[in-house]
Scaffold this motif. Structure first.
Motif, PDB file in Angstrom:
ATOM      1  N   UNK A  38     -11.486  34.983 -12.021  1.00 15.42           N
ATOM      2  CA  UNK A  38     -12.025  35.236 -13.181  1.00 15.42           C
ATOM      3  C   UNK A  38     -11.128  34.605 -14.267  1.00 15.42           C
ATOM      4  N   UNK A  39      -9.945  34.446 -13.820  1.00 19.16           N
ATOM      5  CA  UNK A  39      -8.750  34.145 -14.756  1.00 19.16           C
ATOM      6  C   UNK A  39      -9.082  32.856 -15.632  1.00 19.16           C
ATOM      7  N   UNK A  40      -8.851  32.605 -16.668  1.00 21.17           N
ATOM      8  CA  UNK A  40      -9.325  31.187 -17.320  1.00 21.17           C
ATOM      9  C   UNK A  40     -10.881  31.247 -17.721  1.00 21.17           C
ATOM     10  N   UNK A  41     -11.689  32.047 -17.311  1.00 21.61           N
ATOM     11  CA  UNK A  41     -12.900  31.839 -17.786  1.00 21.61           C
ATOM     12  C   UNK A  41     -13.272  32.702 -19.081  1.00 21.61           C
ATOM     13  N   UNK A  42     -14.360  32.223 -19.833  1.00 21.10           N
ATOM     14  CA  UNK A  42     -14.445  32.920 -21.132  1.00 21.10           C
ATOM     15  C   UNK A  42     -15.557  34.080 -20.688  1.00 21.10           C
ATOM     16  N   UNK A  43     -14.993  35.401 -21.266  1.00 23.47           N
ATOM     17  CA  UNK A  43     -15.938  36.519 -20.720  1.00 23.47           C
ATOM     18  C   UNK A  43     -17.437  36.626 -21.385  1.00 23.47           C
ATOM     19  N   UNK A  44     -17.485  36.156 -22.605  1.00 20.74           N
ATOM     20  CA  UNK A  44     -18.789  36.035 -23.434  1.00 20.74           C
ATOM     21  C   UNK A  44     -19.757  34.685 -23.045  1.00 20.74           C
ATOM     22  N   UNK A  45     -19.039  33.656 -22.327  1.00 22.79           N
ATOM     23  CA  UNK A  45     -19.958  32.363 -22.192  1.00 22.79           C
ATOM     24  C   UNK A  45     -20.285  32.617 -20.645  1.00 22.79           C
ATOM     25  N   UNK A  46     -19.076  32.761 -19.850  1.00 22.30           N
ATOM     26  CA  UNK A  46     -19.339  32.478 -18.459  1.00 22.30           C
ATOM     27  C   UNK A  46     -19.488  33.642 -17.529  1.00 22.30           C
ATOM     28  N   UNK A  47     -18.892  35.089 -18.074  1.00 23.40           N
ATOM     29  CA  UNK A  47     -19.138  36.290 -17.009  1.00 23.40           C
ATOM     30  C   UNK A  47     -20.224  36.864 -17.554  1.00 23.40           C
ATOM     31  N   UNK A  48     -20.251  37.224 -18.740  1.00 15.66           N
ATOM     32  CA  UNK A  48     -21.369  38.078 -19.196  1.00 15.66           C
ATOM     33  C   UNK A  48     -22.168  37.752 -20.241  1.00 15.66           C
ATOM     34  N   UNK A  49     -22.922  36.569 -19.818  1.00 16.17           N
ATOM     35  CA  UNK A  49     -23.862  36.074 -21.071  1.00 16.17           C
ATOM     36  C   UNK A  49     -24.992  36.909 -21.451  1.00 16.17           C
ATOM     37  N   UNK A  50     -24.899  38.109 -21.915  1.00 17.67           N
ATOM     38  CA  UNK A  50     -25.999  38.869 -22.461  1.00 17.67           C
ATOM     39  C   UNK A  50     -26.872  38.058 -23.210  1.00 17.67           C
TER      40      UNK A  50
END
Length: 113
Positions: A38-50
């Motif tokens: 997951x390193x390098x991904x944006x948490x809000x946009x790519x991992x947990x797009x609530x």
């Protein structure tokens, strides 16, 4: 990316833009379907797009600009399946590398039982 908002629990070390520097996903959640790195991904946009991810992002940014070292709150994540109540803890840290200092935020998300 598939909606994984109901399955993302664990610890994330983020820079001020929300980019993942380190992560540790809750191993008890076997249904997590995320890239292994997951390193390098944006948490809000790519991992947990609530569905209400902008609200969480605003709280993250407000905390990052403040002087408090930690904050805990309950947050209701709006996912495709159903609303999910989680506990969120934010902690400010700094990382020293090559005589510089980078401000980082630890985001810890846990299920409310």
């Amino acid at each position: 990316m598939k909606d994984t908002s109901a399955n993302v629990f664990g610890l994330f070390e983020l820079d001020l833009m929300g980019t993942v520097k380190y992560s540790k996903i809750d191993a008890n959640n076997s249904s997590v379907n995320l890239p292994p790195d997951l390193i390098g991904l944006n948490f809000f946009d790519e991992i947990a797009p609530f569905g209400n991810g902008e609200e969480l992002r605003r709280r993250f940014r407000y905390f990052a600009k403040g002087s408090d070292s930690a904050e805990k709150f309950t947050f209701t994540c709006q996912s495709n399946e159903r609303p999910l109540e989680v506990k969120v803890m934010l902690t400010q840290i700094s990382e020293r590398e090559f005589d510089g200092s980078e401000k980082l935020i630890i985001l810890d998300i846990r299920k409310v039982y």
